[in-house]
Design a protein around this motif. Structure first.
Motif, PDB file in Angstrom:
ATOM      1  N   ALA A 182      -0.969   9.171   5.600  1.00 45.97           N
ATOM      2  CA  ALA A 182       0.079  10.195   5.665  1.00 45.97           C
ATOM      3  C   ALA A 182       1.436   9.575   5.966  1.00 45.97           C
ATOM      4  O   ALA A 182       2.460   9.973   5.390  1.00 45.97           O
ATOM      5  CB  ALA A 182      -0.275  11.232   6.719  1.00 45.97           C
ATOM      6  N   GLY A 183       1.451   8.589   6.849  1.00 40.75           N
ATOM      7  CA  GLY A 183       2.710   7.946   7.200  1.00 40.75           C
ATOM      8  C   GLY A 183       3.325   7.186   6.057  1.00 40.75           C
ATOM      9  O   GLY A 183       4.545   6.988   6.017  1.00 40.75           O
ATOM     10  N   LEU A 206       4.953  14.966  -5.778  1.00 41.90           N
ATOM     11  CA  LEU A 206       3.700  14.761  -5.054  1.00 41.90           C
ATOM     12  C   LEU A 206       2.660  14.088  -5.942  1.00 41.90           C
ATOM     13  O   LEU A 206       1.921  13.202  -5.489  1.00 41.90           O
ATOM     14  CB  LEU A 206       3.176  16.103  -4.548  1.00 41.90           C
ATOM     15  N   LEU A 262       7.621  10.411  -0.976  1.00 39.48           N
ATOM     16  CA  LEU A 262       7.743  11.782  -1.466  1.00 39.48           C
ATOM     17  C   LEU A 262       9.188  12.264  -1.368  1.00 39.48           C
ATOM     18  O   LEU A 262       9.730  12.863  -2.310  1.00 39.48           O
ATOM     19  CB  LEU A 262       6.820  12.697  -0.675  1.00 39.48           C
ATOM     20  N   ALA A 263       9.824  12.002  -0.247  1.00 37.78           N
ATOM     21  CA  ALA A 263      11.225  12.389  -0.085  1.00 37.78           C
ATOM     22  C   ALA A 263      12.108  11.641  -1.076  1.00 37.78           C
ATOM     23  O   ALA A 263      13.033  12.215  -1.668  1.00 37.78           O
ATOM     24  CB  ALA A 263      11.680  12.111   1.346  1.00 37.78           C
ATOM     25  N   GLU A 293      -3.780   9.053   9.364  1.00 39.95           N
ATOM     26  CA  GLU A 293      -2.395   8.889   9.804  1.00 39.95           C
ATOM     27  C   GLU A 293      -1.719   7.741   9.079  1.00 39.95           C
ATOM     28  O   GLU A 293      -0.527   7.829   8.740  1.00 39.95           O
ATOM     29  CB  GLU A 293      -2.361   8.674  11.314  1.00 39.95           C
ATOM     30  N   VAL A 320       6.780   6.531   9.541  1.00 41.90           N
ATOM     31  CA  VAL A 320       7.871   7.018   8.685  1.00 41.90           C
ATOM     32  C   VAL A 320       9.177   6.315   9.044  1.00 41.90           C
ATOM     33  O   VAL A 320       9.934   5.895   8.164  1.00 41.90           O
ATOM     34  CB  VAL A 320       8.016   8.545   8.817  1.00 41.90           C
ATOM     35  N   ILE A 370       2.445   9.152  13.116  1.00 39.90           N
ATOM     36  CA  ILE A 370       2.926   9.299  11.738  1.00 39.90           C
ATOM     37  C   ILE A 370       4.440   9.121  11.691  1.00 39.90           C
ATOM     38  O   ILE A 370       4.985   8.453  10.798  1.00 39.90           O
ATOM     39  CB  ILE A 370       2.512  10.666  11.163  1.00 39.90           C
ATOM     40  N   LEU A 420       5.031  10.129   3.136  1.00 38.05           N
ATOM     41  CA  LEU A 420       6.155  11.033   3.354  1.00 38.05           C
ATOM     42  C   LEU A 420       7.481  10.481   2.846  1.00 38.05           C
ATOM     43  O   LEU A 420       8.261  11.200   2.199  1.00 38.05           O
ATOM     44  CB  LEU A 420       6.248  11.380   4.839  1.00 38.05           C
TER      45      LEU A 420
END
Length: 260
Positions: free
Chosen positions: A107-108, A152, A114-115, A104, A13, A9, A111
């Motif tokens: 999810a990768g 989110l 989202l940031a 994964e 990112v 992950i 992130l």
């Protein structure tokens, strides 16, 4: 989750961060544009708020959160383009053939957007205070409690559209349509009290309504964390629903087309 999962992950990112640093223009534009539009529309927002009995309103109380919410949903398009880019570059098949599992891969890809969404909200609110005199009567922590689930929700809306759309043209149309509808129904373009009669029953059905309700509770009513738990909770429910849609329809072997 296996020992290698966080590393895989993290690798995804890092790739997204490198691409963002290489081309930060979309992030800069989405952060600057709400402030530019706010400069033109502040008098209209001030008049609307004062007509609604907020006598000392400057207009920033509506304009800053409204423009922040509206332009945050345009992140859906940028996020979708990033996912389709993998297919256009023919790198998705290599990612799928590697050791990373579907969870994964998703999810990768979540992130970094989202940031970015959280940073975009923070910068717009901070600049709104510095440039347009935004006064927050309540708790800044409460703004964070609303802003994080909103970010989110936006990211998961992007993932849901990626899962549902086959071409980048489809994603672009639906993402821009959602952003505009959410802005109108959610009270980003006008105070919630000034929404047309036909729109008021529909407004609670969009996440932007709950974001604006939470922000207004803090900015205008002086609310704290407890006062925004309901809007924040509803935003979390929206995010959970969009996550369920993503998990239901996202298939790593589905080929996405970067053309119509």
């Amino acid at each position: 989750m296996g020992d290698g999962s966080p590393r895989r992950i993290a690798a995804l990112v890092r790739q997204d961060v490198r691409l963002l640093v290489r081309d930060p223009a979309p992030l800069v534009v989405r952060t600057v544009m709400p402030l530019l539009i706010m400069g033109f529309m502040q008098p209209l927002f001030r008049a609307a708020l004062r007509a609604g009995d907020v006598e000392d309103a400057t207009g920033a109380e509506q304009g800053v959160p409204g423009m922040a919410v509206m332009f945050l949903f345009f992140l859906v398009t940028v996020m979708g383009f990033a996912m389709f880019r993998e297919h256009g570059w023919n790198t998705w098949d290599r990612l799928r053939a590697g050791p990373a599992r579907p969870f994964e891969l998703v999810a990768g890809r979540i992130l970094v957007p989202l940031a970015v969404a959280v940073v975009q909200l923070a910068v717009v609110f901070a600049a709104g205070g510095a440039l347009f005199g935004l006064r927050v009567r309540g708790s800044w922590t409460a703004l964070v409690v609303v802003g994080v689930p909103l970010a989110l929700c936006v990211v998961m809306a992007g993932m849901a559209l990626v899962a549902l759309c086959r071409t980048i043209a489809q994603l672009s149309v639906f993402a821009n349509l959602l952003a505009l509808v959410f802005a109108g129904l959610g009270g980003a373009l006008t105070p919630l009290s000034a929404l047309p009669q036909w729109a008021r029953p529909l407004a609670p059905g969009v996440p932007s309504y709950w974001a604006m309700r939470g922000f207004s509770t803090v900015i205008l009513d002086g609310g704290g964390v407890r006062a925004v738990l309901l809007p924040a909770g509803v935003l979390c429910a929206f995010a959970a629903g969009l996550t369920a849609v993503t998990l239901l329809f996202f298939r790593v072997h589905h080929r996405k087309l970067s053309w119509s």
